[in-house]
Design an enzyme around this catalytic site. Structure first.
Site, PDB file in Angstrom:
ATOM      1  N   ASN A  13     -42.802  60.989  32.374  1.00  0.00           N
ATOM      2  CA  ASN A  13     -43.200  61.030  33.990  1.00  0.00           C
ATOM      3  C   ASN A  13     -44.544  61.701  34.207  1.00  0.00           C
ATOM      4  OD1 ASN A  13     -43.229  60.646  36.797  1.00  0.00           O
ATOM      5  ND2 ASN A  13     -41.793  59.716  36.585  1.00  0.00           N
ATOM      6  N   GLU A  40     -31.955  60.057  26.902  1.00  0.00           N
ATOM      7  CA  GLU A  40     -31.023  60.687  27.949  1.00  0.00           C
ATOM      8  C   GLU A  40     -29.478  59.694  27.518  1.00  0.00           C
ATOM      9  OE1 GLU A  40     -32.514  59.530  32.121  1.00  0.00           O
ATOM     10  OE2 GLU A  40     -34.329  60.363  31.100  1.00  0.00           O
ATOM     11  N   ASP A  69     -34.253  66.511  35.443  1.00  0.00           N
ATOM     12  CA  ASP A  69     -33.292  65.511  35.676  1.00  0.00           C
ATOM     13  C   ASP A  69     -33.288  65.010  36.586  1.00  0.00           C
ATOM     14  OD1 ASP A  69     -32.411  63.079  33.792  1.00  0.00           O
ATOM     15  OD2 ASP A  69     -31.129  63.969  34.822  1.00  0.00           O
ATOM     16  N   TYR A 146     -38.891  56.235  44.029  1.00  0.00           N
ATOM     17  CA  TYR A 146     -38.338  55.730  44.612  1.00  0.00           C
ATOM     18  C   TYR A 146     -38.854  56.003  45.807  1.00  0.00           C
ATOM     19  CZ  TYR A 146     -34.382  54.308  41.390  1.00  0.00           C
ATOM     20  OH  TYR A 146     -33.942  53.311  40.464  1.00  0.00           O
ATOM     21  N   HIS A 170     -36.474  67.566  46.874  1.00  0.00           N
ATOM     22  CA  HIS A 170     -35.676  67.650  45.551  1.00  0.00           C
ATOM     23  C   HIS A 170     -36.415  68.914  44.403  1.00  0.00           C
ATOM     24  CE1 HIS A 170     -37.483  63.918  44.332  1.00  0.00           C
ATOM     25  NE2 HIS A 170     -36.307  64.442  43.499  1.00  0.00           N
TER      26      HIS A 170
HETATM   27  P1  ITT Z   1     -38.728  62.146  31.897  1.00  0.00           P
HETATM   28  O1  ITT Z   1     -39.143  61.527  31.067  1.00  0.00           O
HETATM   29  O2  ITT Z   1     -38.980  63.435  32.291  1.00  0.00           O
HETATM   30  O3  ITT Z   1     -37.294  62.198  31.993  1.00  0.00           O
HETATM   31  P2  ITT Z   1     -38.093  59.962  34.227  1.00  0.00           P
HETATM   32  O4  ITT Z   1     -38.588  59.206  35.054  1.00  0.00           O
HETATM   33  O5  ITT Z   1     -37.416  58.596  33.426  1.00  0.00           O
HETATM   34  O6  ITT Z   1     -38.883  60.972  33.211  1.00  0.00           O
HETATM   35  P3  ITT Z   1     -35.422  60.490  34.840  1.00  0.00           P
HETATM   36  O7  ITT Z   1     -35.028  60.455  34.523  1.00  0.00           O
HETATM   37  O8  ITT Z   1     -35.590  62.195  35.800  1.00  0.00           O
HETATM   38  O9  ITT Z   1     -37.302  60.603  35.277  1.00  0.00           O
HETATM   39  O10 ITT Z   1     -35.498  59.702  36.439  1.00  0.00           O
HETATM   40  C1  ITT Z   1     -35.250  59.949  37.956  1.00  0.00           C
HETATM   41  C2  ITT Z   1     -36.305  58.590  38.303  1.00  0.00           C
HETATM   42  O11 ITT Z   1     -36.301  59.072  39.554  1.00  0.00           O
HETATM   43  C3  ITT Z   1     -36.829  57.907  37.722  1.00  0.00           C
HETATM   44  O12 ITT Z   1     -36.957  56.551  38.493  1.00  0.00           O
HETATM   45  C4  ITT Z   1     -37.533  57.996  38.637  1.00  0.00           C
HETATM   46  O13 ITT Z   1     -39.056  57.179  39.201  1.00  0.00           O
HETATM   47  C5  ITT Z   1     -37.170  58.674  40.263  1.00  0.00           C
HETATM   48  N1  ITT Z   1     -37.769  60.200  40.929  1.00  0.00           N
HETATM   49  C6  ITT Z   1     -37.172  61.002  40.393  1.00  0.00           C
HETATM   50  N2  ITT Z   1     -37.975  62.340  41.374  1.00  0.00           N
HETATM   51  C7  ITT Z   1     -38.583  61.288  42.578  1.00  0.00           C
HETATM   52  C8  ITT Z   1     -39.562  61.911  43.367  1.00  0.00           C
HETATM   53  O14 ITT Z   1     -39.875  62.018  43.688  1.00  0.00           O
HETATM   54  N3  ITT Z   1     -39.814  60.202  43.865  1.00  0.00           N
HETATM   55  C9  ITT Z   1     -39.668  59.075  43.612  1.00  0.00           C
HETATM   56  N4  ITT Z   1     -39.163  59.165  42.105  1.00  0.00           N
HETATM   57  C10 ITT Z   1     -38.148  60.357  41.717  1.00  0.00           C
END
Ligand code: ITT
Length: 191
Positions: A13, A40, A69, A146, A170
Site C-alpha cells: 500500500n 495475511e 496492520d 477509509y 492511529h
Molecule cells: P499491506 O500490504 O501493508 O498489508 P493493506 O492495504 O492490505 O496493505 P491493511 O491490511 O493494514 O493494509 O488493511 C487495512 C485497511 O484499512 C486497508 O483497506 C487500508 O486501505 C485501510 N487503512 C489503513 N489505514 C488507513 C488510513 O490511515 N486511512 C484510510 N484507510 C486506511
C-alpha cells in the site's frame, strides 16, 4: 541529529508507506519501501496477523523490516470490519459500509494500527495505538481507503479533509512508539 538506517517498510500500500515515511522522517528516522503483498492469515487478532506479516516480510527481505496492520472497528457492527478491513475495503468498500450503517444512529468506531518490527526469524516487536472517532453520514471527497468516512474525535471532518492527519492519526501514534523504542535500543546498539 538525523539518524539513518537500512530499515524497510514492507507493504503493498503506497499510501501507508508515504504517510509512514513522512511521519518517521519528521522523527529523524529514514525508511525505504519494499513493495510486496504479505501473507495475511485469517485471525480475529490484529496482533497475530501483524506478527505473521512481519515474519513473512523478514523472510522476504532478510534485513530489518517493519510492517503495519490496521483495522477499522465499528461499534454498532460488533467491531466489523476489524481484522478484515483490507478485504472489506476491496470488496464492499466505503459504499458498502454506508449501507450497513443506514438507519443506525450509533456510528462510533476506532482505527487501530499495529507496527511490527522484525530482525530475525523469531524476533518480533509490536507497537499498537488507536484513535476513537465515528463514521460520517456521507462519503467525503479526497483521501484514500477509509479516510473519506472516518471522523476522528474532536474533528468535524473526516481523515480525508482534516488539516493535519499526521498529528493525531492511529499510524503516527504507533510509529512514534516504535521510533522511541528503535532509536533507544536498536540504533544505540549500533544496528
Ligand atoms: P499491506 O500490504 O501493508 O498489508 P493493506 O492495504 O492490505 O496493505 P491493511 O491490511 O493494514 O493494509 O488493511 C487495512 C485497511 O484499512 C486497508 O483497506 C487500508 O486501505 C485501510 N487503512 C489503513 N489505514 C488507513 C488510513 O490511515 N486511512 C484510510 N484507510 C486506511
Amino acid at each position: 541529529m538525523r539518524q539513518s538506517s537500512e530499515l524497510f517498510f514492507v507493504s503493498s500500500n503506497n499510501h501507508k508507506f508515504t504517510e509512514a515515511q513522512r511521519i518517521l522522517s519528521n522523527l529523524g528516522l529514514e525508511i525505504s519501501l519494499f513493495k510486496t503483498t504479505l501473507e495475511e492469515i485469517q485471525s480475529n487478532s490484529l496482533s497475530e496477523i501483524a506478527k505473521r506479516k512481519a515474519l513473512d516480510a523478514y523472510s522476504k527481505v532478510q534485513k530489518p523490516v517493519i510492517i503495519e496492520d490496521d483495522g477499522l472497528f465499528i461499534d454498532s457492527l460488533d467491531g466489523f470490519p476489524g481484522p478484515y478491513s483490507s478485504y472489506v475495503y476491496d470488496t464492499i468498500g466505503n459504499k458498502g459500509i454506508m449501507s450497513l450503517l443506514e438507519k443506525i444512529e450509533l456510528r462510533t468506531a476506532k482505527f487501530v494500527a499495529i507496527i511490527a518490527y522484525c530482525n530475525g526469524d523469531d524476533d518480533v516487536q509490536l507497537f499498537e495505538s488507536s484513535i476513537l472517532g465515528k463514521i460520517s453520514l456521507s462519503i467525503e471527497d479526497g483521501g484514500w481507503g477509509y479516510d473519506p468516512i472516518f471522523i476522528p474525535d474532536g474533528e468535524s471532518k473526516t481523515y480525508a479533509n482534516v488539516s493535519d492527519k499526521d498529528k493525531f492519526s492511529h499510524r503516527s501514534a504507533s510509529l512514534k512508539k516504535f521510533s522511541d523504542w528503535f532509536m533507544h535500543t536498536q540504533l544505540d546498539s549500533g544496528l
